[in-house]
Design an enzyme around this catalytic site. Structure first.
Site, PDB file in Angstrom:
ATOM      1  N   ASP A 135       0.945  -1.207   0.035  1.00 47.62           N
ATOM      2  CA  ASP A 135      -0.060   0.082  -0.057  1.00 47.62           C
ATOM      3  C   ASP A 135       0.849   1.282  -0.023  1.00 47.62           C
ATOM      4  OD1 ASP A 135       0.909  -0.168   2.745  1.00 47.62           O
ATOM      5  OD2 ASP A 135      -1.014  -0.245   3.759  1.00 47.62           O
ATOM      6  N   GLU A 136       1.949   1.217   0.305  1.00 41.63           N
ATOM      7  CA  GLU A 136       3.147   2.220   0.449  1.00 41.63           C
ATOM      8  C   GLU A 136       3.130   3.054  -1.033  1.00 41.63           C
ATOM      9  OE1 GLU A 136       6.577   2.161   2.732  1.00 41.63           O
ATOM     10  OE2 GLU A 136       5.561   0.956   4.244  1.00 41.63           O
ATOM     11  N   LYS A 163       9.187  -0.001  -5.265  1.00 44.18           N
ATOM     12  CA  LYS A 163       7.972  -1.215  -5.304  1.00 44.18           C
ATOM     13  C   LYS A 163       6.888  -0.391  -6.298  1.00 44.18           C
ATOM     14  CE  LYS A 163       7.275  -4.326  -3.302  1.00 44.18           C
ATOM     15  NZ  LYS A 163       7.542  -5.675  -3.391  1.00 44.18           N
TER      16      LYS A 163
HETATM   17  P1  NAD Z   1      11.554  -9.772   4.150  1.00 46.49           P
HETATM   18  O1  NAD Z   1      12.488  -8.692   4.139  1.00 46.49           O
HETATM   19  O2  NAD Z   1      11.133 -10.424   5.381  1.00 46.49           O
HETATM   20  O3  NAD Z   1      11.963 -10.521   3.003  1.00 46.49           O
HETATM   21  C1  NAD Z   1      12.521 -10.509   1.804  1.00 46.49           C
HETATM   22  C2  NAD Z   1      13.155 -11.753   1.253  1.00 46.49           C
HETATM   23  O4  NAD Z   1      13.552 -11.653  -0.036  1.00 46.49           O
HETATM   24  C3  NAD Z   1      14.238 -12.481   2.241  1.00 46.49           C
HETATM   25  O5  NAD Z   1      14.335 -13.842   2.337  1.00 46.49           O
HETATM   26  C4  NAD Z   1      15.487 -12.048   1.260  1.00 46.49           C
HETATM   27  O6  NAD Z   1      16.588 -12.807   1.276  1.00 46.49           O
HETATM   28  C5  NAD Z   1      15.070 -12.119  -0.112  1.00 46.49           C
HETATM   29  N1  NAD Z   1      15.729 -11.420  -1.157  1.00 46.49           N
HETATM   30  C6  NAD Z   1      16.052  -9.972  -1.198  1.00 46.49           C
HETATM   31  N2  NAD Z   1      16.625  -9.611  -2.133  1.00 46.49           N
HETATM   32  C7  NAD Z   1      16.817 -10.699  -2.897  1.00 46.49           C
HETATM   33  C8  NAD Z   1      17.407 -10.960  -4.315  1.00 46.49           C
HETATM   34  N3  NAD Z   1      17.894 -10.044  -5.003  1.00 46.49           N
HETATM   35  N4  NAD Z   1      16.950 -12.051  -4.827  1.00 46.49           N
HETATM   36  C9  NAD Z   1      16.553 -13.252  -4.175  1.00 46.49           C
HETATM   37  N5  NAD Z   1      16.073 -12.852  -2.893  1.00 46.49           N
HETATM   38  C10 NAD Z   1      16.082 -11.733  -2.441  1.00 46.49           C
HETATM   39  O7  NAD Z   1      10.158  -9.020   3.417  1.00 46.49           O
HETATM   40  P2  NAD Z   1       8.692  -9.403   3.787  1.00 46.49           P
HETATM   41  O8  NAD Z   1       8.086  -8.596   4.914  1.00 46.49           O
HETATM   42  O9  NAD Z   1       8.397 -10.640   3.876  1.00 46.49           O
HETATM   43  O10 NAD Z   1       7.966  -8.835   2.338  1.00 46.49           O
HETATM   44  C11 NAD Z   1       7.860  -9.750   1.333  1.00 46.49           C
HETATM   45  C12 NAD Z   1       7.140  -8.870   0.012  1.00 46.49           C
HETATM   46  O11 NAD Z   1       5.872  -8.405   0.610  1.00 46.49           O
HETATM   47  C13 NAD Z   1       8.034  -7.534  -0.171  1.00 46.49           C
HETATM   48  O12 NAD Z   1       7.943  -7.715  -1.801  1.00 46.49           O
HETATM   49  C14 NAD Z   1       7.417  -6.441   0.370  1.00 46.49           C
HETATM   50  O13 NAD Z   1       7.482  -5.395  -0.446  1.00 46.49           O
HETATM   51  C15 NAD Z   1       5.839  -6.645   0.372  1.00 46.49           C
HETATM   52  N6  NAD Z   1       5.097  -6.405   1.193  1.00 46.49           N
HETATM   53  C16 NAD Z   1       5.503  -6.411   2.877  1.00 46.49           C
HETATM   54  C17 NAD Z   1       4.473  -5.947   3.765  1.00 46.49           C
HETATM   55  C18 NAD Z   1       4.938  -6.125   5.151  1.00 46.49           C
HETATM   56  O14 NAD Z   1       4.332  -5.572   6.147  1.00 46.49           O
HETATM   57  N7  NAD Z   1       5.938  -6.758   5.515  1.00 46.49           N
HETATM   58  C19 NAD Z   1       3.455  -5.410   3.384  1.00 46.49           C
HETATM   59  C20 NAD Z   1       2.959  -5.642   2.054  1.00 46.49           C
HETATM   60  C21 NAD Z   1       3.668  -5.953   1.087  1.00 46.49           C
HETATM   61  O1  DAU Z   2       2.314  -0.929   4.556  1.00 47.39           O
HETATM   62  C1  DAU Z   2       3.203  -1.957   4.080  1.00 47.39           C
HETATM   63  C2  DAU Z   2       4.573  -1.941   4.554  1.00 47.39           C
HETATM   64  O2  DAU Z   2       4.787  -2.135   5.932  1.00 47.39           O
HETATM   65  C3  DAU Z   2       5.555  -2.782   3.873  1.00 47.39           C
HETATM   66  O3  DAU Z   2       5.540  -2.463   2.403  1.00 47.39           O
HETATM   67  C4  DAU Z   2       6.984  -2.704   4.099  1.00 47.39           C
HETATM   68  O4  DAU Z   2       7.686  -3.747   3.507  1.00 47.39           O
HETATM   69  C5  DAU Z   2       7.023  -2.985   5.873  1.00 47.39           C
HETATM   70  O5  DAU Z   2       8.463  -2.518   6.237  1.00 47.39           O
HETATM   71  C6  DAU Z   2       6.109  -2.089   6.417  1.00 47.39           C
HETATM   72  O6  DAU Z   2       6.436  -0.582   6.281  1.00 47.39           O
HETATM   73  P1  DAU Z   2       6.496   0.276   7.520  1.00 47.39           P
HETATM   74  O7  DAU Z   2       7.386   1.367   7.438  1.00 47.39           O
HETATM   75  O8  DAU Z   2       5.077   0.741   7.833  1.00 47.39           O
HETATM   76  O9  DAU Z   2       6.932  -0.779   8.741  1.00 47.39           O
HETATM   77  P2  DAU Z   2       7.926  -0.530   9.940  1.00 47.39           P
HETATM   78  O10 DAU Z   2       7.942  -1.853  10.885  1.00 47.39           O
HETATM   79  O11 DAU Z   2       9.394  -0.281   9.617  1.00 47.39           O
HETATM   80  O12 DAU Z   2       7.185   0.725  10.794  1.00 47.39           O
HETATM   81  C7  DAU Z   2       5.791   0.953  11.189  1.00 47.39           C
HETATM   82  C8  DAU Z   2       5.577   2.379  12.013  1.00 47.39           C
HETATM   83  O13 DAU Z   2       6.259   2.306  12.848  1.00 47.39           O
HETATM   84  C9  DAU Z   2       5.992   3.350  10.851  1.00 47.39           C
HETATM   85  O14 DAU Z   2       5.115   4.537  11.364  1.00 47.39           O
HETATM   86  C10 DAU Z   2       7.412   3.715  11.621  1.00 47.39           C
HETATM   87  C11 DAU Z   2       7.403   3.356  12.919  1.00 47.39           C
HETATM   88  N1  DAU Z   2       8.638   2.875  13.851  1.00 47.39           N
HETATM   89  C12 DAU Z   2       9.119   1.880  13.403  1.00 47.39           C
HETATM   90  C13 DAU Z   2      10.234   1.330  13.953  1.00 47.39           C
HETATM   91  C14 DAU Z   2      11.210   0.289  13.248  1.00 47.39           C
HETATM   92  C15 DAU Z   2       8.612   3.382  15.136  1.00 47.39           C
HETATM   93  O15 DAU Z   2       8.323   4.308  15.576  1.00 47.39           O
HETATM   94  N2  DAU Z   2       9.801   2.953  15.677  1.00 47.39           N
HETATM   95  C16 DAU Z   2      10.665   1.941  15.169  1.00 47.39           C
HETATM   96  O16 DAU Z   2      11.852   1.490  15.599  1.00 47.39           O
END
Ligand code: NAD
Ligand code: DAU
Length: 351
Positions: A135-136, A163
């Site tokens: 959603d970012e 992204k």
């Molecule tokens: P993550 O950072 O936990 O995992 C990413 C994985 O990708 C890791 O296993 C890493 O080793 C692998 N990777 C990184 N670079 C690579 C490369 N060049 N080739 C092959 N593998 C590689 O990420 P996540 O939180 O599991 O997110 C997964 C996907 O979902 C991402 O595309 C992210 O943008 C998307 N997403 C995440 C969230 C969230 O809240 N975490 C929300 C919405 C979408």
């Molecule tokens: O919205 C989806 C996204 O959510 C994904 O696309 C990203 O991969 C994932 O990392 C996540 O992004 P955010 O930046 O929202 O997540 P994060 O956990 O880093 O931070 C969540 C919120 O908390 C954000 O407003 C920043 C704040 N924060 C984060 C950290 C790590 C703090 O206040 N303190 C912290 O130490």
């Protein structure tokens, strides 16, 4: 028998997805292509590593040869592209690697898949490239309104811009070559196996070590939290029934301020683990540069078209999640030690 090429399957959501799919379907084959960056951890997949339906290839999604080899050796039906650099703070410090993996890596995957799937007239039946996005890419909301699939893309951080760049390349392959694709855009996930640089596992880890809990800015930024298994279910539904070329937003109408999340984690640990963990640990720190104020997803399209709805209420999901980290403290130690420790402390040493 369908064959899935899952990229980034050793990360947080990818590993949860692999567990979800192997539990749900008997007759599938999953190939996990992962570079194993600091965020990828094979411990996340320990209990499936001997499953004959699952195999692992260590490699970079930017590497044409390795991706071609996978397609040559397997009749890949679906690519599910999770692989990415995923952490906003890191993207502010080192944007290049985000452009490389998130944009160029996705283009490489698209290109190889296109070359293997394309026929004289169109594409082979039953193939799909599902790109897992966020959603970012929509930017930041004010106090009202929600992100819809029609909301213009307006990313701010190097992470969200990379992204958005990859989303546009996926769209270009659909528009130009008629490649069968879907894009999902999900809100913040939480649950097991999330690397403890992200807010919720970082808070849990710091509480257990009685370290300060860094709250960026005024703590009033809002994220829309979804339990990771609900995201996995949505991806499965979009692979099976999503209309080709469409984008689907995924979110659970569960908006919380960051400070609310911080206080929930403290309260749980105070009550169940250590009464010395209190709100005194909260430390307001300098705000993230370009910090998006509010995210909120409108999930009407995926609900109406595919019948998807989140199943895990936040109150239940957050308890389940904290308990998982408490029960898996060795996992937490392992992922933040060794090669991870160097990277982790160099970025977060002061927290
Ligand atoms: P993550 O950072 O936990 O995992 C990413 C994985 O990708 C890791 O296993 C890493 O080793 C692998 N990777 C990184 N670079 C690579 C490369 N060049 N080739 C092959 N593998 C590689 O990420 P996540 O939180 O599991 O997110 C997964 C996907 O979902 C991402 O595309 C992210 O943008 C998307 N997403 C995440 C969230 C969230 O809240 N975490 C929300 C919405 C979408
Ligand atoms: O919205 C989806 C996204 O959510 C994904 O696309 C990203 O991969 C994932 O990392 C996540 O992004 P955010 O930046 O929202 O997540 P994060 O956990 O880093 O931070 C969540 C919120 O908390 C954000 O407003 C920043 C704040 N924060 C984060 C950290 C790590 C703090 O206040 N303190 C912290 O130490």
């Amino acid at each position: 028998m369908k064959t899935y090429l899952v990229t980034g399957g050793a990360g947080f959501i990818g590993s949860n997805f692999i567990h979800y799919m192997l539990k749900k379907y008997n007759d599938i084959k999953i190939i996990n292509l992962d570079k194993l960056t600091y965020a990828g951890n094979l411990e996340n997949l320990k209990d499936v590593e001997k499953d004959s339906r699952y195999s692992f290839v260590q490699g970079d999604i930017c590497d044409k040869q390795i991706v071609e080899q996978i397609f040559t050796n397997n009749n890949v039906d679906y690519v599910v592209n999770f692989a990415a650099e995923s952490h906003v703070d890191r993207s502010i410090k080192e944007p290049e690697v985000f452009a490389m993996t998130n944009v160029l890596g996705t283009v490489n995957l698209l290109n190889v898949a296109k070359n293997f799937w394309q026929e004289r007239e169109g594409f082979k039946e039953g193939k799909k490239f599902l790109h897992v996005s966020t959603d970012e890419v929509y930017g930041s909301l004010g106090e009202t309104g929600y992100f819809m699939e029609t909301t213009p893309i307006d990313p701010h951080s190097p992470y969200s811009s990379s992204k958005a760049g990859s989303d546009l390349m996926v769209k270009a392959y659909a528009d130009t070559y008629k490649m069968p694709v879907n894009i999902t855009r999900c809100s913040n996930n939480y649950g097991p196996f999330q690397f403890p640089e992200k807010l919720i596992p970082l808070l849990i880890n710091n509480c257990l070590n009685k370290k300060a809990l860094p709250v960026y800015g005024d703590g009033m930024n809002i994220r829309d939290w979804l339990y990771v298994e609900d995201h996995c279910k949505a991806i499965d539904m979009v692979i099976n029934n999503g209309r080709l070329g469409e984008v689907y937003n995924v979110g659970g109408h569960n908006e919380r301020t960051n400070i609310h999340i911080v206080k929930t984690v403290i309260a749980y640990i105070n009550e169940n683990v250590d009464s010395e963990v209190t709100e005194n640990l909260i430390k307001y720190v300098e705000d993230r540069k370009g910090h998006d104020r509010r995210y909120g997803i409108d999930p009407t399209k995926i609900k109406e078209e595919l019948g998807w709805e989140p199943e895990t209420p936040y109150e239940e999901g957050i308890k389940k999640t904290i308990k998982w980290y408490l029960d898996n403290q060795d996992w937490m130690k392992n992922v933040t030690s060794g090669q991870y420790q160097n990277y982790y402390t160099s970025m977060y040493g002061s927290k």
